[in-house]
Design a protein around this motif. Structure first.
Motif, PDB file in Angstrom:
ATOM      1  N   GLY A 201      16.727  -9.769   6.979  1.00  0.00           N
ATOM      2  CA  GLY A 201      16.826  -9.594   8.421  1.00  0.00           C
ATOM      3  C   GLY A 201      15.522  -9.579   9.186  1.00  0.00           C
ATOM      4  N   VAL A 202      14.394  -9.716   8.505  1.00  0.00           N
ATOM      5  CA  VAL A 202      13.109  -9.761   9.213  1.00  0.00           C
ATOM      6  C   VAL A 202      13.116 -10.940  10.177  1.00  0.00           C
ATOM      7  CG1 VAL A 202      10.622 -10.167   8.973  1.00  0.00           C
ATOM      8  CG2 VAL A 202      11.790  -8.624   7.388  1.00  0.00           C
ATOM      9  N   LYS A 203      12.806 -10.676  11.439  1.00  0.00           N
ATOM     10  CA  LYS A 203      12.786 -11.735  12.442  1.00  0.00           C
ATOM     11  C   LYS A 203      11.497 -12.542  12.317  1.00  0.00           C
ATOM     12  CE  LYS A 203      16.640 -10.302  14.224  1.00  0.00           C
ATOM     13  NZ  LYS A 203      17.893 -11.058  13.976  1.00  0.00           N
ATOM     14  N   GLY A 204      11.639 -13.835  12.103  1.00  0.00           N
ATOM     15  CA  GLY A 204      10.454 -14.669  11.958  1.00  0.00           C
ATOM     16  C   GLY A 204       9.780 -14.424  10.624  1.00  0.00           C
ATOM     17  N   SER A 205       8.474 -14.203  10.649  1.00  0.00           N
ATOM     18  CA  SER A 205       7.690 -14.027   9.439  1.00  0.00           C
ATOM     19  C   SER A 205       7.331 -12.567   9.230  1.00  0.00           C
ATOM     20  CB  SER A 205       6.406 -14.868   9.531  1.00  0.00           C
ATOM     21  OG  SER A 205       6.715 -16.237   9.701  1.00  0.00           O
ATOM     22  N   GLY A 206       7.321 -12.128   7.988  1.00  0.00           N
ATOM     23  CA  GLY A 206       6.980 -10.738   7.721  1.00  0.00           C
ATOM     24  C   GLY A 206       7.237 -10.347   6.289  1.00  0.00           C
ATOM     25  N   TRP A 207       7.397  -9.033   6.081  1.00  0.00           N
ATOM     26  CA  TRP A 207       7.546  -8.477   4.733  1.00  0.00           C
ATOM     27  C   TRP A 207       8.634  -7.413   4.698  1.00  0.00           C
ATOM     28  CZ3 TRP A 207       4.186  -9.327   0.390  1.00  0.00           C
ATOM     29  CH2 TRP A 207       3.164 -10.267   0.628  1.00  0.00           C
ATOM     30  N   GLY A 208       9.298  -7.327   3.549  1.00  0.00           N
ATOM     31  CA  GLY A 208      10.175  -6.215   3.261  1.00  0.00           C
ATOM     32  C   GLY A 208       9.482  -5.307   2.261  1.00  0.00           C
ATOM     33  N   TRP A 209       9.597  -3.978   2.452  1.00  0.00           N
ATOM     34  CA  TRP A 209       8.839  -3.044   1.616  1.00  0.00           C
ATOM     35  C   TRP A 209       9.691  -1.879   1.123  1.00  0.00           C
ATOM     36  CZ3 TRP A 209       4.069  -3.891  -0.176  1.00  0.00           C
ATOM     37  CH2 TRP A 209       3.234  -4.793   0.512  1.00  0.00           C
ATOM     38  N   LEU A 210       9.380  -1.434  -0.076  1.00  0.00           N
ATOM     39  CA  LEU A 210       9.750  -0.105  -0.547  1.00  0.00           C
ATOM     40  C   LEU A 210       8.449   0.684  -0.553  1.00  0.00           C
ATOM     41  CD1 LEU A 210      11.650   1.998  -1.850  1.00  0.00           C
ATOM     42  CD2 LEU A 210      10.924   1.097  -4.087  1.00  0.00           C
ATOM     43  N   GLY A 211       8.410   1.773   0.208  1.00  0.00           N
ATOM     44  CA  GLY A 211       7.193   2.561   0.309  1.00  0.00           C
ATOM     45  C   GLY A 211       7.432   4.025  -0.004  1.00  0.00           C
ATOM     46  N   TYR A 212       6.341   4.738  -0.179  1.00  0.00           N
ATOM     47  CA  TYR A 212       6.409   6.169  -0.477  1.00  0.00           C
ATOM     48  C   TYR A 212       5.894   6.959   0.718  1.00  0.00           C
ATOM     49  CZ  TYR A 212       5.163  10.719  -2.445  1.00  0.00           C
ATOM     50  OH  TYR A 212       5.034  12.072  -2.664  1.00  0.00           O
ATOM     51  N   CYS A 213       6.673   7.959   1.125  1.00  0.00           N
ATOM     52  CA  CYS A 213       6.281   8.833   2.228  1.00  0.00           C
ATOM     53  C   CYS A 213       5.668  10.106   1.650  1.00  0.00           C
ATOM     54  CB  CYS A 213       7.492   9.174   3.080  1.00  0.00           C
ATOM     55  SG  CYS A 213       7.135  10.380   4.382  1.00  0.00           S
ATOM     56  N   PRO A 214       4.344  10.287   1.771  1.00  0.00           N
ATOM     57  CA  PRO A 214       3.695  11.467   1.201  1.00  0.00           C
ATOM     58  C   PRO A 214       4.184  12.781   1.805  1.00  0.00           C
ATOM     59  CG  PRO A 214       2.081   9.766   1.702  1.00  0.00           C
ATOM     60  CD  PRO A 214       3.366   9.348   2.341  1.00  0.00           C
ATOM     61  N   LYS A 215       4.430  12.790   3.105  1.00  0.00           N
ATOM     62  CA  LYS A 215       4.852  14.031   3.759  1.00  0.00           C
ATOM     63  C   LYS A 215       6.238  14.474   3.308  1.00  0.00           C
ATOM     64  CE  LYS A 215       2.060  13.620   7.974  1.00  0.00           C
ATOM     65  NZ  LYS A 215       2.086  13.548   9.466  1.00  0.00           N
ATOM     66  N   GLY A 216       7.142  13.535   3.190  1.00  0.00           N
ATOM     67  CA  GLY A 216       8.503  13.879   2.806  1.00  0.00           C
ATOM     68  C   GLY A 216       8.755  13.793   1.316  1.00  0.00           C
ATOM     69  N   VAL A 273       5.678  -1.036 -10.206  1.00  0.00           N
ATOM     70  CA  VAL A 273       6.186  -0.230  -9.098  1.00  0.00           C
ATOM     71  C   VAL A 273       6.181   1.245  -9.484  1.00  0.00           C
ATOM     72  CG1 VAL A 273       8.132   0.166  -7.547  1.00  0.00           C
ATOM     73  CG2 VAL A 273       7.609  -2.162  -8.303  1.00  0.00           C
ATOM     74  N   ASN A 274       6.566   1.527 -10.711  1.00  0.00           N
ATOM     75  CA  ASN A 274       6.596   2.913 -11.187  1.00  0.00           C
ATOM     76  C   ASN A 274       5.192   3.507 -11.234  1.00  0.00           C
ATOM     77  OD1 ASN A 274       8.340   5.097 -12.354  1.00  0.00           O
ATOM     78  ND2 ASN A 274       6.885   4.879 -14.045  1.00  0.00           N
ATOM     79  N   GLU A 275       4.226   2.722 -11.698  1.00  0.00           N
ATOM     80  CA  GLU A 275       2.832   3.184 -11.731  1.00  0.00           C
ATOM     81  C   GLU A 275       2.333   3.502 -10.326  1.00  0.00           C
ATOM     82  OE1 GLU A 275       0.558   0.157 -13.614  1.00  0.00           O
ATOM     83  OE2 GLU A 275       1.452   0.475 -15.613  1.00  0.00           O
ATOM     84  N   ARG A 276       2.676   2.660  -9.390  1.00  0.00           N
ATOM     85  CA  ARG A 276       2.264   2.886  -8.004  1.00  0.00           C
ATOM     86  C   ARG A 276       2.920   4.157  -7.452  1.00  0.00           C
ATOM     87  NH1 ARG A 276      -0.352  -1.215  -5.609  1.00  0.00           N
ATOM     88  NH2 ARG A 276      -0.470  -3.189  -6.734  1.00  0.00           N
ATOM     89  N   TYR A 277       4.164   4.344  -7.769  1.00  0.00           N
ATOM     90  CA  TYR A 277       4.879   5.524  -7.283  1.00  0.00           C
ATOM     91  C   TYR A 277       4.266   6.803  -7.847  1.00  0.00           C
ATOM     92  CZ  TYR A 277       8.603   8.999  -6.828  1.00  0.00           C
ATOM     93  OH  TYR A 277       9.308  10.146  -6.557  1.00  0.00           O
ATOM     94  N   GLU A 278       4.024   6.828  -9.134  1.00  0.00           N
ATOM     95  CA  GLU A 278       3.464   8.031  -9.757  1.00  0.00           C
ATOM     96  C   GLU A 278       2.059   8.318  -9.241  1.00  0.00           C
ATOM     97  OE1 GLU A 278       3.906   7.215 -13.965  1.00  0.00           O
ATOM     98  OE2 GLU A 278       5.807   8.312 -14.021  1.00  0.00           O
ATOM     99  N   ALA A 279       1.259   7.264  -9.024  1.00  0.00           N
ATOM    100  CA  ALA A 279      -0.088   7.447  -8.483  1.00  0.00           C
ATOM    101  C   ALA A 279      -0.042   7.975  -7.052  1.00  0.00           C
ATOM    102  CB  ALA A 279      -0.857   6.120  -8.542  1.00  0.00           C
ATOM    103  N   ALA A 280       0.897   7.454  -6.267  1.00  0.00           N
ATOM    104  CA  ALA A 280       1.017   7.892  -4.871  1.00  0.00           C
ATOM    105  C   ALA A 280       1.448   9.355  -4.790  1.00  0.00           C
ATOM    106  CB  ALA A 280       2.034   7.003  -4.138  1.00  0.00           C
ATOM    107  N   ARG A 281       2.367   9.751  -5.641  1.00  0.00           N
ATOM    108  CA  ARG A 281       2.814  11.160  -5.644  1.00  0.00           C
ATOM    109  C   ARG A 281       1.665  12.090  -6.074  1.00  0.00           C
ATOM    110  NH1 ARG A 281       6.903  13.710  -8.413  1.00  0.00           N
ATOM    111  NH2 ARG A 281       7.324  14.934  -6.542  1.00  0.00           N
ATOM    112  N   LYS A 282       0.912  11.663  -7.071  1.00  0.00           N
ATOM    113  CA  LYS A 282      -0.211  12.472  -7.546  1.00  0.00           C
ATOM    114  C   LYS A 282      -1.255  12.623  -6.454  1.00  0.00           C
ATOM    115  CE  LYS A 282      -3.638  12.774 -11.253  1.00  0.00           C
ATOM    116  NZ  LYS A 282      -4.163  12.130 -12.498  1.00  0.00           N
ATOM    117  N   ALA A 283      -1.557  11.526  -5.752  1.00  0.00           N
ATOM    118  CA  ALA A 283      -2.550  11.579  -4.666  1.00  0.00           C
ATOM    119  C   ALA A 283      -2.088  12.473  -3.539  1.00  0.00           C
ATOM    120  CB  ALA A 283      -2.795  10.165  -4.139  1.00  0.00           C
ATOM    121  N   ALA A 284      -0.765  12.575  -3.348  1.00  0.00           N
ATOM    122  CA  ALA A 284      -0.207  13.413  -2.295  1.00  0.00           C
ATOM    123  C   ALA A 284      -0.061  14.870  -2.724  1.00  0.00           C
ATOM    124  CB  ALA A 284       1.143  12.865  -1.846  1.00  0.00           C
ATOM    125  N   GLY A 285      -0.370  15.149  -3.983  1.00  0.00           N
ATOM    126  CA  GLY A 285      -0.292  16.523  -4.467  1.00  0.00           C
ATOM    127  C   GLY A 285       1.086  16.962  -4.908  1.00  0.00           C
TER     128      GLY A 285
END
Length: 286
Positions: A201-216, A273-285
């Motif tokens: 559903g991205v209009k025109g050009s762009g990216w779809g993402w799965l991201g990690y929210c550090p605050k939540g 993806v799992n490595e990125r997730y675990e690293a992001a959680r660790k960086a967020a404490g």
């Protein structure tokens, strides 16, 4: 005729049979899309070149937009590159390794032409940024932000994209990222449907993402237009990115973006993806 030429000819014949569109027309359409992307890169290069840095004492005082530094910080975090010292990262697999899901021609053009184009523009913007900083021309620094976000994002996004894919990959995730997906989306199937729907559903050009929210401390789906970085647009740490610019799929899938998105799930490198997730959680404490 060489074996390679015979193979290509057979593929083109089969493609024409399946699509009902002659390969010559598909190539013309691909060239048009590649031309459009090349034009966007060229126009951004012209934009950077047109920015005039004022002499010392002429600049109007204001504040530097913090996103200028943020884009370079995200690039350094991902690649370890200092500002202005950017280069094309090598792939960890051959261009044909993702076939039949993403063909070698797309991978080679995408990597060596499009990604390299963003790097060239980012380096040019970085050079002009140094020039503007020397005379404290804050207006010129801020005027460079669109080029830094577009080209810096293009460099960052593609670098992540290449590592998010691998030969003989796909399937369902395991480990911590699987647990997070089940927690925040209910099931992998639910995530797949929502991620696919957002990306298609991205209009025109762009990216779809799965991201990690550090605050939540949760994972979320988001989309970005053009090449803008996920961090600066949504404050999410990128875990899995899908390029839905037409140059990423048109040669093989024509205008059927949904088919391309479906095929992408066959090459997702869930270990990355799992490595990125675990690293992001660790960086967020967490």
């Amino acid at each position: 005729m060489a074996d390679k030429d015979l193979y290509i000819a057979a593929l083109e014949k089969k493609l024409a049979e399946l699509s009902g569109i002659e390969v010559d027309q598909i190539k013309k359409n691909q060239l048009a899309n590649a031309s459009s992307e090349a034009r966007a890169i060229r126009e951004m290069a012209e934009y950077v070149d047109a920015i005039q840095v004022k002499q010392a004492g002429q600049a109007v005082a204001s504040k530097v937009n913090p996103q200028v530094a943020a884009v370079f910080a995200h690039i350094k975090s991902e690649l370890g590159e200092e500002r202005g010292a950017h280069s094309l990262p090598a792939l960890k697999y051959d261009y044909d390794a993702l076939e039949p899901h993403i063909c070698a021609t797309i991978m080679q053009i995408h990597h060596t032409k499009h990604h390299q184009g963003y790097i060239n523009n980012l380096k040019a913007a970085s050079e002009k940024l140094v020039e503007a900083e020397k005379v404290n021309d804050i207006a010129a620094i801020n005027a460079l932000l669109p080029a830094i976000k577009f080209n810096g994002g293009g460099h960052l996004n593609h670098t992540i994209f290449w590592t998010n894919m691998a030969p003989k990959a796909g399937g369902e995730p395991t480990g911590a990222i699987a647990e997070a997906i089940n927690k925040d989306f209910g099931s992998f199937q639910s995530f797949k449907e929502k991620f696919s729907g957002a990306s298609v559903g991205v209009k025109g050009s762009g990216w779809g993402w799965l991201g990690y929210c550090p605050k939540g401390d949760k994972v979320a789906i988001a989309t970005c237009q053009n090449q803008y970085p996920l961090q600066t647009n949504h404050a999410l740490v990128p875990l899995l990115g899908l390029d839905v610019w037409e140059h990423a799929y048109y040669l093989q899938y024509k205008n059927l973006r949904a088919d391309y998105v479906k095929a992408f799930f066959n090459v997702i490198n869930w270990a990355n993806v799992n490595e990125r997730y675990e690293a992001a959680r660790k960086a967020a404490g967490h």
